[in-house]
Design a protein around this motif. Structure first.
Motif, mmCIF file in Angstrom:
data_model
loop_
_atom_site.group_PDB
_atom_site.id
_atom_site.type_symbol
_atom_site.label_atom_id
_atom_site.label_comp_id
_atom_site.label_asym_id
_atom_site.label_seq_id
_atom_site.Cartn_x
_atom_site.Cartn_y
_atom_site.Cartn_z
ATOM 1 N N GLU A 1 -8.981 8.591 -4.474
ATOM 2 C CA GLU A 1 -9.964 9.269 -3.627
ATOM 3 C C GLU A 1 -11.352 8.680 -3.812
ATOM 4 O OE1 GLU A 1 -11.519 13.816 -2.601
ATOM 5 O OE2 GLU A 1 -9.999 13.476 -4.160
ATOM 6 N N ARG A 2 -11.706 8.412 -5.072
ATOM 7 C CA ARG A 2 -13.020 7.808 -5.327
ATOM 8 C C ARG A 2 -13.111 6.417 -4.717
ATOM 9 N NH1 ARG A 2 -12.046 9.946 -10.510
ATOM 10 N NH2 ARG A 2 -11.585 7.867 -11.346
ATOM 11 N N GLY B 1 -11.672 5.532 -1.956
ATOM 12 C CA GLY B 1 -11.602 5.587 -0.508
ATOM 13 C C GLY B 1 -10.212 5.471 0.077
ATOM 14 N N THR C 1 -6.879 7.139 1.273
ATOM 15 C CA THR C 1 -6.357 8.444 1.678
ATOM 16 C C THR C 1 -4.838 8.431 1.621
ATOM 17 O OG1 THR C 1 -8.245 8.794 3.148
ATOM 18 C CG2 THR C 1 -6.296 10.157 3.509
ATOM 19 N N TYR D 1 -3.715 0.163 -3.156
ATOM 20 C CA TYR D 1 -5.041 0.519 -3.649
ATOM 21 C C TYR D 1 -5.671 -0.655 -4.387
ATOM 22 C CZ TYR D 1 -8.706 2.590 -6.497
ATOM 23 O OH TYR D 1 -9.918 2.842 -7.104
#
Length: 225
Positions: free
Chosen positions: A100-101, A103, A105, A121
C-alpha cells in the motif's frame, strides 16, 4: 530489473491464451535487459517452449498439479515458513501495508505472500529495494527450486533466475516441512459423476477447466476495474 521481474512474474501465473501469446515478448525481455545470464536463460527456454507449443489444458493441469494441489510447492511463500500460525497472518498484514505504501493495489482474491504478486511489486521499486526483497525470500526460493528440480519441472528455471537476480545464487534453502506430510493435508477426494460412476474416476481435466474458467473470470473482473 523491472521488466525482467515482470516477465518472471508472468511466467509463474496460471497459463492462459494471453500468456501463450506473450511468450515471444517475454523471451525478448530476458535477452534485451541482460540481467539473466545465458546460462539461466538456457534453463528458462524449455518452459517458454512448453508454454508456446503444448496444449493449453495440459499446461493448466500441470500448473494446478504443481502449485495448487501440492502444498509443498505453493506460491504463497509464508505458508512454507509460518504454516497457518498467527505469525503468517501478521507477516501478511505487514507485507500488504508495504504494498500500500508503494502504491500497489491488491484485488480482493489475492494474498500478499503470493510470489507473482510480490514480484510485480518488486518490479516497481528501485533496483536496490527490489534486490533486497528478493534476498529476503531467497532461502524459500532456493528450497522451491530444489523441489521443482527433483520433479523435473521446467518451472525450476524461473526460481534459478530469481536467485541470480537476488545476488544469492548459492542461498542455503530454508528447511521446509516434509512434502509428503503437508501434501496429504491438501489431497482432494476423487470426484465421480453420476450414480454409476466408478470410485476414483479421474476428473483432473474437468477440474482444471473449472479452475480455468474461475481464474479467467477473476482476470476479466480485474481488467474492468
Amino acid at each position: 530489473m523491472s521488466n525482467t521481474l515482470r516477465a518472471l512474474s508472468v511466467l509463474l501465473a496460471y497459463p492462459t491464451e494471453g500468456l501463450r501469446e506473450a511468450v515471444a515478448d517475454i523471451g525478448s525481455v530476458l535477452v534485451d535487459e541482460g540481467l539473466v545470464s545465458a546460462r539461466e536463460r538456457a534453463d528458462l527456454w524449455p518452459l517458454l517452449a512448453e508454454l508456446r507449443n503444448d496444449d493449453l489444458y495440459d499446461l493448466q493441469e500441470r500448473y494446478v498439479e504443481l502449485f495448487d494441489r501440492s502444498r509443498s510447492l505453493t506460491l504463497n511463500l509464508f505458508e512454507h515458513v509460518h504454516g497457518e500460525s498467527r505469525d503468517r497472518g501478521q507477516a501478511m498484514v505487514d507485507l500488504a501495508a508495504l504494498y500500500e505504501r508503494g502504491g500497489l493495489t491488491m484485488t480482493a482474491n489475492e494474498l500478499p505472500d503470493y510470489l507473482p504478486l510480490l514480484l510485480e511489486y518488486a518490479s516497481t521499486r528501485p533496483i536496490g529495494e527490489a534486490r533486497q526483497l528478493l534476498t529476503d525470500i531467497a532461502p524459500i526460493v532456493a528450497a522451491l527450486r530444489e523441489r521443482l528440480v527433483a520433479r523435473g519441472s521446467t518451472y525450476a528455471g524461473v526460481f534459478g533466475a530469481l536467485l541470480v537476480l537476488s545476488g544469492s545464487a548459492n542461498a542455503e534453502p530454508v528447511e521446509l516441512a516434509e512434502p509428503r506430510d503437508i501434501d496429504a493435508d491438501w489431497a482432494e477426494d476423487p470426484v465421480a459423476f453420476g450414480p454409476e460412476a466408478a470410485p476414483g474416476c479421474s476428473s483432473d481435466r474437468t477440474m482444471s477447466r473449472i479452475r480455468a474458467a474461475r481464474r479467467d473470470a477473476r482476470s476479466e473482473e480485474t481488467n474492468h476495474v
